[in-house]
Design an enzyme around this catalytic site. Sequence first.
Site, PDB file in Angstrom:
ATOM      1  N   ARG A   1       0.805  -1.231   0.000  1.00 13.65           N
ATOM      2  CA  ARG A   1       0.000   0.000   0.000  1.00 13.65           C
ATOM      3  C   ARG A   1       0.835   1.276   0.000  1.00 13.65           C
ATOM      4  O   ARG A   1       0.401   2.323   0.491  1.00 13.65           O
ATOM      5  CB  ARG A   1      -0.953   0.029   1.193  1.00 13.65           C
ATOM      6  CG  ARG A   1      -1.954  -1.109   1.170  1.00 13.65           C
ATOM      7  CD  ARG A   1      -3.174  -0.815   2.027  1.00 13.65           C
ATOM      8  NE  ARG A   1      -3.954  -2.025   2.179  1.00 13.65           N
ATOM      9  CZ  ARG A   1      -3.778  -2.886   3.173  1.00 13.65           C
ATOM     10  NH1 ARG A   1      -2.886  -2.666   4.104  1.00 13.65           N
ATOM     11  NH2 ARG A   1      -4.518  -3.974   3.235  1.00 13.65           N
TER      12      ARG A   1
ATOM     13  N   LYS B   1       2.937  11.366 -11.444  1.00 11.46           N
ATOM     14  CA  LYS B   1       2.199  10.397 -12.251  1.00 11.46           C
ATOM     15  C   LYS B   1       3.033   9.131 -12.399  1.00 11.46           C
ATOM     16  O   LYS B   1       4.181   9.177 -12.831  1.00 11.46           O
ATOM     17  CB  LYS B   1       1.942  10.957 -13.645  1.00 11.46           C
ATOM     18  CG  LYS B   1       0.817  11.947 -13.728  1.00 11.46           C
ATOM     19  CD  LYS B   1       0.499  12.198 -15.195  1.00 11.46           C
ATOM     20  CE  LYS B   1      -0.588  13.238 -15.362  1.00 11.46           C
ATOM     21  NZ  LYS B   1      -0.866  13.478 -16.789  1.00 11.46           N
TER      22      LYS B   1
ATOM     23  N   GLU C   1      10.179  19.446 -24.795  1.00 12.89           N
ATOM     24  CA  GLU C   1       9.367  19.674 -23.587  1.00 12.89           C
ATOM     25  C   GLU C   1       9.849  20.911 -22.830  1.00 12.89           C
ATOM     26  O   GLU C   1       9.062  21.602 -22.192  1.00 12.89           O
ATOM     27  CB  GLU C   1       9.389  18.442 -22.673  1.00 12.89           C
ATOM     28  CG  GLU C   1       8.791  17.179 -23.283  1.00 12.89           C
ATOM     29  CD  GLU C   1       7.255  17.086 -23.184  1.00 12.89           C
ATOM     30  OE1 GLU C   1       6.640  17.869 -22.449  1.00 12.89           O
ATOM     31  OE2 GLU C   1       6.680  16.216 -23.872  1.00 12.89           O
TER      32      GLU C   1
ATOM     33  N   LYS D   1       6.566  23.346 -14.201  1.00  9.19           N
ATOM     34  CA  LYS D   1       5.687  22.198 -14.027  1.00  9.19           C
ATOM     35  C   LYS D   1       5.249  22.093 -12.570  1.00  9.19           C
ATOM     36  O   LYS D   1       4.080  21.819 -12.278  1.00  9.19           O
ATOM     37  CB  LYS D   1       6.364  20.898 -14.477  1.00  9.19           C
ATOM     38  CG  LYS D   1       5.440  19.705 -14.329  1.00  9.19           C
ATOM     39  CD  LYS D   1       5.735  18.548 -15.234  1.00  9.19           C
ATOM     40  CE  LYS D   1       4.628  17.502 -15.080  1.00  9.19           C
ATOM     41  NZ  LYS D   1       4.918  16.254 -15.770  1.00  9.19           N
TER      42      LYS D   1
ATOM     43  N   GLU E   1      -4.946  16.576 -11.574  1.00 15.33           N
ATOM     44  CA  GLU E   1      -5.306  16.809 -12.962  1.00 15.33           C
ATOM     45  C   GLU E   1      -6.791  17.073 -13.193  1.00 15.33           C
ATOM     46  O   GLU E   1      -7.452  16.360 -13.948  1.00 15.33           O
ATOM     47  CB  GLU E   1      -4.864  15.610 -13.813  1.00 15.33           C
ATOM     48  CG  GLU E   1      -4.685  15.977 -15.259  1.00 15.33           C
ATOM     49  CD  GLU E   1      -3.890  14.919 -16.013  1.00 15.33           C
ATOM     50  OE1 GLU E   1      -4.025  13.737 -15.718  1.00 15.33           O
ATOM     51  OE2 GLU E   1      -3.144  15.317 -16.907  1.00 15.33           O
TER      52      GLU E   1
ATOM     53  N   ARG F   1      -3.749  21.806 -15.006  1.00 16.58           N
ATOM     54  CA  ARG F   1      -2.679  20.889 -15.394  1.00 16.58           C
ATOM     55  C   ARG F   1      -2.759  20.518 -16.876  1.00 16.58           C
ATOM     56  O   ARG F   1      -1.766  20.139 -17.487  1.00 16.58           O
ATOM     57  CB  ARG F   1      -2.748  19.631 -14.519  1.00 16.58           C
ATOM     58  CG  ARG F   1      -1.526  18.746 -14.638  1.00 16.58           C
ATOM     59  CD  ARG F   1      -1.387  17.834 -13.429  1.00 16.58           C
ATOM     60  NE  ARG F   1      -0.319  16.870 -13.622  1.00 16.58           N
ATOM     61  CZ  ARG F   1       0.182  16.111 -12.666  1.00 16.58           C
ATOM     62  NH1 ARG F   1      -0.285  16.208 -11.439  1.00 16.58           N
ATOM     63  NH2 ARG F   1       1.147  15.262 -12.903  1.00 16.58           N
TER      64      ARG F   1
ATOM     65  N   ASN G   1      -0.413  19.894 -21.671  1.00 15.65           N
ATOM     66  CA  ASN G   1      -0.634  19.118 -22.890  1.00 15.65           C
ATOM     67  C   ASN G   1      -0.479  19.950 -24.161  1.00 15.65           C
ATOM     68  O   ASN G   1      -0.856  19.499 -25.241  1.00 15.65           O
ATOM     69  CB  ASN G   1      -2.018  18.464 -22.854  1.00 15.65           C
ATOM     70  CG  ASN G   1      -2.091  17.417 -21.765  1.00 15.65           C
ATOM     71  OD1 ASN G   1      -1.139  16.687 -21.536  1.00 15.65           O
ATOM     72  ND2 ASN G   1      -3.216  17.369 -21.074  1.00 15.65           N
TER      73      ASN G   1
ATOM     74  N   HIS H   1       0.189  18.260 -27.360  1.00 14.30           N
ATOM     75  CA  HIS H   1       0.015  16.822 -27.148  1.00 14.30           C
ATOM     76  C   HIS H   1      -1.200  16.227 -27.853  1.00 14.30           C
ATOM     77  O   HIS H   1      -1.200  15.053 -28.168  1.00 14.30           O
ATOM     78  CB  HIS H   1      -0.042  16.511 -25.653  1.00 14.30           C
ATOM     79  CG  HIS H   1       1.318  16.506 -25.010  1.00 14.30           C
ATOM     80  ND1 HIS H   1       2.108  17.637 -24.940  1.00 14.30           N
ATOM     81  CD2 HIS H   1       2.045  15.506 -24.436  1.00 14.30           C
ATOM     82  CE1 HIS H   1       3.250  17.337 -24.333  1.00 14.30           C
ATOM     83  NE2 HIS H   1       3.244  16.053 -24.015  1.00 14.30           N
TER      84      HIS H   1
ATOM     85  N   HIS I   1      -0.101  13.286 -29.916  1.00 17.91           N
ATOM     86  CA  HIS I   1      -0.539  11.902 -29.698  1.00 17.91           C
ATOM     87  C   HIS I   1      -1.107  11.287 -30.964  1.00 17.91           C
ATOM     88  O   HIS I   1      -0.882  10.123 -31.267  1.00 17.91           O
ATOM     89  CB  HIS I   1      -1.578  11.830 -28.584  1.00 17.91           C
ATOM     90  CG  HIS I   1      -0.971  11.881 -27.218  1.00 17.91           C
ATOM     91  ND1 HIS I   1      -1.628  12.406 -26.130  1.00 17.91           N
ATOM     92  CD2 HIS I   1       0.235  11.470 -26.761  1.00 17.91           C
ATOM     93  CE1 HIS I   1      -0.852  12.330 -25.070  1.00 17.91           C
ATOM     94  NE2 HIS I   1       0.287  11.764 -25.417  1.00 17.91           N
TER      95      HIS I   1
ATOM     96  N   HIS J   1       8.505  10.793 -28.758  1.00 17.86           N
ATOM     97  CA  HIS J   1       7.417  11.567 -28.174  1.00 17.86           C
ATOM     98  C   HIS J   1       7.687  13.071 -28.290  1.00 17.86           C
ATOM     99  O   HIS J   1       6.826  13.834 -28.742  1.00 17.86           O
ATOM    100  CB  HIS J   1       7.243  11.161 -26.711  1.00 17.86           C
ATOM    101  CG  HIS J   1       6.241  11.992 -25.969  1.00 17.86           C
ATOM    102  ND1 HIS J   1       4.892  11.927 -26.229  1.00 17.86           N
ATOM    103  CD2 HIS J   1       6.389  12.931 -24.998  1.00 17.86           C
ATOM    104  CE1 HIS J   1       4.254  12.787 -25.437  1.00 17.86           C
ATOM    105  NE2 HIS J   1       5.141  13.400 -24.689  1.00 17.86           N
TER     106      HIS J   1
END
Lengths: 363, 363
Positions: free
Chosen positions: B118, B140, B182, B224, B234, B238, B242, B245, B249, B262
């Site tokens: 946990r 994340k 980035e 960030k 998020e 946030r 993107n 993105h 993507h 990426h």
Amino acid sequence: MLTVQVDLGTRSYPIYIGANLLNDRKLVAPFLGSAKVLVVSNETVAPLYLEKIQVLLGKNYRDAVILPDGEKFKTQDVVNQIYDKLLVDRFDRGCILVALGGGVVGDVTGFAAATYQRGVNFIQIPTTLLAQVDSSVGGKTGINHALGKNMIGAFHQPLCVIADTSVLKSLPDREFRAGLAEVIKYGLIGDLEFVEWLERNNRGLLDRKDELLSQAISQSCKHKAAIVAQDEREGGVRALLNLGHTFGHAIETATGYSRLLHGEAVAIGMVMAADLSMRIGWISAGDAKRVRQLIEIFGLPAVPPADIDKRRFLELMASDKKVQSGKTRFVLLKSVGHAVIESVTDTKLLDLTLIAGESLCRS
Amino acid sequence: MLTVQVDLGTRSYPIYIGANLLNDRKLVAPFLGSAKVLVVSNETVAPLYLEKIQVLLGKNYRDAVILPDGEKFKTQDVVNQIYDKLLVDRFDRGCILVALGGGVVGDVTGFAAATYQRGVNFIQIPTTLLAQVDSSVGGKTGINHALGKNMIGAFHQPLCVIADTSVLKSLPDREFRAGLAEVIKYGLIGDLEFVEWLERNNRGLLDRKDELLSQAISQSCKHKAAIVAQDEREGGVRALLNLGHTFGHAIETATGYSRLLHGEAVAIGMVMAADLSMRIGWISAGDAKRVRQLIEIFGLPAVPPADIDKRRFLELMASDKKVQSGKTRFVLLKSVGHAVIESVTDTKLLDLTLIAGESLCRS
């Protein structure tokens, strides 16, 4: 209806307790909004209550995943089954999982909710007394691993918990009583008045009177919530909740998790903890006897199986997850209604408790 | 050495940025205590830096799990491999995982740490520029599922992040430049001065000068961190991260995640976002051109592969995880250094951007 608020800042949530709550859409509506809901249940509970839950959830209801029943299905495979359903049917981050069942369903569903798309909401509808008073408070979710129970998991708090006392009517007697062992535990840990109330109301509780059940559940949840609020991630005081569990886990392991239910093993463990507390000199012989009687008037076992000898006990307790730097720490009683956490240095006293058998708490 | 503090209440942590930090045990010692440490790395990074890390961790080091390199190993199987090692070697709740590698190693290790018993602690030692400026901030963690990328995961913050600019010397050129995409993103989202600084220092950055890298990484992490502190889980702002993105993507998916890195796809996506912002009338033709030039002076691609037609773009963007109730929301530029989140209602303008190709940002 009684409400216990579990106070955890932004992760706070209410537990609703009472009879026939599963008929009351008003309770869940504020949490549902327009979310798609997936229900997770098992083969024993779904035939009894899934239809009711579909009505309760109304338009929000989408589908159900029905798991096989039992602790041995608390696995990664079962969690993957839930992920697959969520992904195939394109449940998004705003979805809600509903756990309809006992502790296993709650733990597995909670863990799936904790980890699907980095966390979605879930609602607990516990259908056993044990789950209502224990696993519905505290946010522990998780699964077993071949190498250990509850080794994989997360802390994840539900939106709300609905503890409907009516569903307890369908519980087998032995399982119901095993749940009462955890209720008794909260009294012994920190509430002498509650102990006295339990002593007075044992008949009515065993008859599953809604009013008494609501009070017992609410009192238990309040105690657990107060402890969890102090120690959400289990660093300190939360260990008090393990009263009876160090002995109990050893008994469960020794008997292969089949002969005794968890609550039964904990009941025996609490009698052993009272016995050891008496030998250390903290509680009187009368108080130790009172603890054993309390266990027995609820039809729970008070003595460990005769085939677990002292060596086996010591061996199993040494490998307990809660062992810190080699020392086994016990939750013991300073008095009835006041538990503390202590390492036992005089191992002779511990030995005496481990071999006491039928004479536990009978000085 | 520069330090960026990520401010998340009790989950706050520092990012240490500078040259030769992996030789400095003082940085990690305060976090290690007497914890057993398991390092997770991959077959590319371990031969270069694992020995250094063993020295850094000293007596705390226990063992390492070396994963195969690549996004396709960001799976439940790999997480299970880490669980198995932890359980077989009896790592307890006080253990620490160290992620030594790029984004995949960080995500997988972080998720194992989030869910082992946990939740146990972990330390990030990102070895790519992309991981240093992106995945090391924000907590994340997660893995891919056959039915979607990053579908299983958790938010879990590290104890600290060590971004050593010296390790960036061993990065292949293309991967290094993809990381810079980035970095540029943070400037375009919210910091015109940083954009100007990047324009002035493109040569020195491409030469990987430690001093300039430290500043670029620190500035990126600060941006960030500020956004994450406002929106840890998020819900809103946030999404600004993107920028580039949604288009990116779609490009990655259309090209099977193999033709472009990426960061390269995001670079193209940012040029497309600038182009669309210009067509809507938010930024001038000069500003749009400036964005494209900024991308190009860092040796990054600015135009999508010619074989992705408008229909394919629209199709892929519609199935993006970030789509809310059917509307694709874009991160667009109100000016250079000021991004906003908007649904695009005039689909004709979007069409023009999607078919612009070589003429993107060239009005």
